[in-house]
Design an enzyme around this catalytic site. Structure first.
Site, short mmCIF file in Angstrom:
data_model
loop_
_atom_site.label_atom_id
_atom_site.label_comp_id
_atom_site.label_asym_id
_atom_site.label_seq_id
_atom_site.Cartn_x
_atom_site.Cartn_y
_atom_site.Cartn_z
N CYS A 42 -43.74 36.99 -6.98
CA CYS A 42 -42.93 35.96 -7.62
C CYS A 42 -41.69 35.60 -6.80
CB CYS A 42 -42.49 36.42 -9.00
SG CYS A 42 -43.87 36.73 -10.12
N ASP A 77 -39.04 37.64 -6.11
CA ASP A 77 -37.88 38.47 -6.40
C ASP A 77 -38.33 39.86 -6.84
OD1 ASP A 77 -35.51 36.66 -6.14
OD2 ASP A 77 -36.61 35.54 -7.66
N CYS A 108 -32.18 35.74 -12.53
CA CYS A 108 -31.75 36.79 -11.60
C CYS A 108 -30.94 37.86 -12.32
CB CYS A 108 -30.93 36.18 -10.46
SG CYS A 108 -31.87 35.02 -9.45
#
Length: 271
Positions: A35, A37, A105
């Site tokens: 993905c 990350d 994030c």
């Protein structure tokens, strides 16, 4: 192009606590390389439950690095119970905000931390959540129960109204389909209005949604009559002589009434 705060830039350029802890007491992971990350966090915890050290390794964008860096700074020296109250929003706020598209994030950092505690405590510290307590919006830590309350108790009928109440859906937007399902299930459908209620609702929209905007240009509007779905109004003030009056009535007044009262309403001007 996304706008980043000075804190995001600082923690991206000079990240704190990068690396790993040998013989760490707890290790947690989140994300996946597929993905784009991935984050791994290491914790050193003393016998009093204080996090003495925290380090991270990550592969991802600048926001992922910055979120991981600030998270380790936030938790070092704190008790586990205190750390477990930290939310994704707290992480983003510590960075002076993140663009909505990058809120995932901070979610990744929170998920890695929760995974570390799961491994540290085992099943005892991570009892299965009830269905209602399940987190729907990870960006702002909003549960299914919170969203249902916003719909049932506070009358939210749209995604924007949900966002205004508890921010759900205002981050990465991955939860939006689930929120819409809850809206479809729990939102109260408008009952058919009798003629008096219909007129009162039209008048309320004209007073609250329309008059204020027209008043900014010294204009106004009056409800003259309602016949079926035909709404007769009179423009006053500067609006009465405006060359764009017809456009205002159709594109603004009629649009407001169709959105908030009935999609079949026709606006008709009375001179």
């Amino acid at each position: 192009m996304w706008e980043y705060s000075d804190k995001v830039r600082e923690h991206y350029k000079n990240p704190k606590n990068v690396g790993f802890i040998e013989n760490a007491d707890a290790i947690g992971e989140a994300g996946a390389l597929a993905c784009g990350d991935k984050l791994k966090i290491y914790l050193k915890i003393n016998d009093k439950g204080i996090i003495e050290d925290a380090k991270f390794q990550t592969f991802g964008c600048g926001s992922a690095v910055a979120s991981s860096s600030i998270l380790t700074e936030m938790i070092i020296g704190k008790n586990i119970d205190e750390v477990r109250k930290i939310t994704n929003k707290d992480i983003a706020d510590a960075l002076d905000g993140l663009p909505p598209e990058k809120m995932h994030c901070s979610v990744m950092g929170h998920e890695a931390l929760e995974d570390a505690f799961k491994n540290y405590f085992g099943d005892e510290g991570n009892k299965t959540q009830s269905e209602d307590k399940k987190i729907i919006c990870n960006c702002f830590n909003v549960s299914k129960e919170d969203i249902i309350k916003a719909i049932v108790e506070k009358g939210a009928k749209t995604l924007d109204e949900i966002k205004e109440i508890n921010y759900a859906g205002g981050g990465c937007a991955r939860c939006v389909p689930n929120i819409k399902m809850l809206l479809d299930k729990y939102a109260k459908k408008d009952e058919k209005l009798n003629p008096v209620q219909f007129i009162l609702k039209i008048n309320k929209v004209l007073e609250t949604n329309v008059a204020g905007e027209l008043g900014k240009d010294s204009g106004g509007i009056e409800l003259v009559n309602v016949e079926g779905k035909d709404v007769y109004v009179k423009l006053t003030g500067t609006c009465s002589s405006c060359k764009n009056a017809t456009m205002t009535l159709k594109n603004f007044v009629e649009a407001q009434l169709r959105e908030h009262v009935d999609p079949e309403i026709n606006i008709i001007e009375v001179k």
